[in-house]
Design an enzyme around this catalytic site. Structure first.
Site, PDB file in Angstrom:
ATOM      1  N   HIS A 129     -10.135  -1.910  16.953  1.00  0.00           N
ATOM      2  CA  HIS A 129      -9.411  -3.174  16.775  1.00  0.00           C
ATOM      3  C   HIS A 129      -7.933  -3.013  17.152  1.00  0.00           C
ATOM      4  O   HIS A 129      -7.368  -3.855  17.858  1.00  0.00           O
ATOM      5  CB  HIS A 129      -9.546  -3.638  15.320  1.00  0.00           C
ATOM      6  N   GLU A 130      -7.306  -1.929  16.690  1.00  0.00           N
ATOM      7  CA  GLU A 130      -5.888  -1.700  17.026  1.00  0.00           C
ATOM      8  C   GLU A 130      -5.726  -1.501  18.533  1.00  0.00           C
ATOM      9  O   GLU A 130      -4.754  -1.984  19.129  1.00  0.00           O
ATOM     10  CB  GLU A 130      -5.328  -0.496  16.262  1.00  0.00           C
ATOM     11  N   HIS A 168      -5.454  -4.751  20.209  1.00  0.00           N
ATOM     12  CA  HIS A 168      -4.090  -5.314  20.248  1.00  0.00           C
ATOM     13  C   HIS A 168      -3.297  -4.737  21.430  1.00  0.00           C
ATOM     14  O   HIS A 168      -2.553  -5.447  22.094  1.00  0.00           O
ATOM     15  CB  HIS A 168      -3.341  -5.019  18.947  1.00  0.00           C
TER      16      HIS A 168
HETATM   17 ZN   LIG Z   1      -5.111  -6.743  13.950  1.00  0.00          ZN
END
Ligand SMILES: [Zn+2]
Length: 225
Positions: free
Chosen positions: A96-97, A100
């Site tokens: 998830h990171e 980003h």
């Molecule tokens: Zn996030």
């Protein structure tokens, strides 16, 4: 002083938020015990590679659930429970990171808006209540409404956070799925961890909206008085 009942409007969102936080804790604990076959750091690197993103540093950071992407230094920082841990939860969070980092690399619109409105949001969260209260004390409707309007920036920030967070998770799950590293049940588990985390952002939006309603109620009530 009168008994202020407008705080009652905050209760549903607070309960929702408590529920969302307990969901995150439970889901994270459950999938921390599920083996994924690669570490969080490896998962993040894989998501970056599969998206053709280079030049991003991945390093460990102290604390629990402190995982984040820092656009200023182009660094993904993963907590100790994620960085070199081979659990489904760790892989989900790390990917998830990395999602980003991919958003910044490809110039994803909502994340640009989110970064741009952060200063106004900070001013809004500090000054909206003081402005409203000073406005009411001085009998200045303009000042009171300025306080309410400033708080709209906080709501806007929480609103634009939703597509940013959901999109980062989608990018993460797509890359993990396409990699073929994870079995279906592992991918499913990572999805559950990320959906639970996303719910806390929905709860934060609900809290911001109910705060805004409360500010409006107080501003209007005093106008009638
Ligand atoms: Zn996030």
């Amino acid at each position: 002083m009168y008994f202020d009942t407008t705080y009652l409007i905050l209760i549903p969102a607070i309960l929702f938020s408590l529920w969302a936080q307990s969901q995150v804790k439970n889901t994270y604990a459950r999938y921390s015990k599920a083996f994924a076959g690669l570490t969080g750091e490896e998962a993040a690197r894989m998501v970056l590679e599969m998206n053709g993103v280079t030049g991003v540093t991945i390093e460990p950071v102290a604390g629990e659930l402190t995982d984040h992407f820092d656009p200023k230094t182009n660094t993904i920082r993963l907590s100790r429970g994620v960085y070199d841990v081979t659990s489904v939860a760790a892989v989900g969070v790390a990917a998830h990171e990395a999602g980003h980092a991919v958003q910044y690399a490809v110039g994803y619109g909502p994340i640009k808006i989110r970064t741009a409105i952060i200063p106004v949001t900070q001013i809004g969260s500090y000054l909206s209540w003081p402005l409203l209260l000073i406005g009411l004390l001085m009998g200045s409707e303009t000042l009171a409404m300025a306080g309410v309007l400033l708080f709209c920036a906080v709501v806007a920030f929480q609103l634009v956070t939703l597509p940013v967070e959901f999109n980062a998770s989608n990018r993460a799950l797509e890359a993990l799925g396409a990699s073929g590293y994870l079995k279906e049940e592992q991918l499913d588990g990572a999805g559950k961890v990320l959906r639970a985390a996303a719910m806390t952002y929905v709860a934060a939006l609900a809290q911001a909206v109910s705060q805004l309603l409360r500010l409006l109620l107080i501003a209007n009530r005093n106008r009638r008085d």
